[in-house]
Design an enzyme around this catalytic site. Structure first.
Site, PDB file in Angstrom:
ATOM      1  N   ARG A 131      -3.081  -9.863   5.725  1.00  0.00           N
ATOM      2  CA  ARG A 131      -3.539 -10.026   4.331  1.00  0.00           C
ATOM      3  C   ARG A 131      -2.418  -9.539   3.413  1.00  0.00           C
ATOM      4  NH1 ARG A 131      -6.241  -6.854   0.518  1.00  0.00           N
ATOM      5  NH2 ARG A 131      -7.795  -7.957  -0.759  1.00  0.00           N
ATOM      6  N   LYS A 172       0.816  -1.207   0.000  1.00  0.00           N
ATOM      7  CA  LYS A 172       0.000   0.000   0.000  1.00  0.00           C
ATOM      8  C   LYS A 172       0.851   1.260   0.000  1.00  0.00           C
ATOM      9  CE  LYS A 172      -4.296  -1.866   1.868  1.00  0.00           C
ATOM     10  NZ  LYS A 172      -5.303  -1.841   2.945  1.00  0.00           N
TER      11      LYS A 172
END
Length: 276
Positions: free
Chosen positions: A258, A224
């Site tokens: 995740r 991210k």
């Protein structure tokens, strides 16, 4: 604190060890691996590779939720997700479906999904009803705004306190509908309407979130923008930073991470747990 997650056909005792959720995006426009696994053949091959690498569960996503991404029509999301879900139902690992649409939830559960991962925290009309009478696990996530606008000047008074308050309200809504707490896990929503400073505060607040709400925390920071901001690396070069983020989340109390890079994260966690 006992941390157990009832996950459809499976169950996870998360008191001492964290587990890895592998990301399987079947979208043409995901921020990280868009298009790589969009065809059924490649999606199945990647899922099988993740199982060999030690993944604990697989998260299938048919709609990109990166900042600025447009919504995908219901029929298109079903077209992307359902063939993969049916093909993987006997792979031997829990299958999660990343969706906020109640009809996708219903169809996924018929096909054998073990977890519904909802960025909208089951707030859409009919979402709770779609999952209430199943055995699947539910991941409720915090997001400020919507994917199209969430990174346009996100703001909080106290981000940790506000995220915990939101998650508590959603847990109360689910349990009031008759959903057992052991089916619920929490996601603070890294990058979903948060600045880098917000994300770092939430990382440090994972333990508080776990303790105050008494439920397992799932952390998703893989590749991210916060990893890019901290390392200065483009998406394709964020593996090391993402593994560092996963270990940091586990150190603060997360019990599900995740990730895109399953093998590397599984190895890092093996060393972490052995030496903790």
């Amino acid at each position: 604190m006992r941390q157990y997650l009832h996950c459809g056909r499976f169950g996870f005792h998360l008191d001492k060890q964290a587990v890895v959720m592998g990301i399987l995006n079947v979208t043409p426009d995901s921020f990280s691996d868009g298009g790589n696994f969009a065809s059924l053949e490649f999606a199945l091959s990647h899922a099988e590779s993740m199982v060999e690498q030690g993944v604990a569960m697989i998260d299938i996503g048919g709609e990109s939720t990166r900042p600025g991404s447009p919504p995908v029509p219901l029929e298109e999301e079903l077209r992307r997700v359902m063939p993969v879900l049916y093909a993987l139902r006997d792979i031997g690992k829990p299958l999660s479906v990343d969706t906020y649409k109640p009809e996708v939830m219903r169809q996924a559960l018929i096909a054998g999904a073990d977890l519904i991962n909802d960025i909208n925290a089951f707030r859409a009309p009919g979402a709770i009803e779609a999952v209430r009478d199943s055995e699947c696990a539910l991941c409720i996530m915090h997001m400020q705004g919507a994917p199209q606008t969430m990174q346009q000047e996100p703001h909080y008074g106290d981000v940790v306190e506000e995220v915990i308050a939101f998650l508590r309200e959603r847990v109360d809504a689910l349990t009031a509908a008759g959903i057992e707490r052991e089916r619920i896990c929490l996601d603070p929503g890294f990058g979903f309407g948060k600045t880098l400073e917000h994300n770092l505060a939430l990382m440090r607040g994972i333990g508080r979130m776990r303790d105050e709400l008494g439920l397992p925390v799932l952390a998703g920071v893989s590749r991210k923008s916060m990893i890019g901001a901290l390392t200065g690396k483009p998406v394709a070069e964020r593996m090391a930073g993402s593994i560092g983020g996963a270990l940091a989340a586990v150190a603060h109390g997360a019990r599900i991470v995740r990730v895109h890079d399953v093998a590397e994260t599984v190895d890092a966690l093996a060393v972490w747990h052995a030496s903790a």
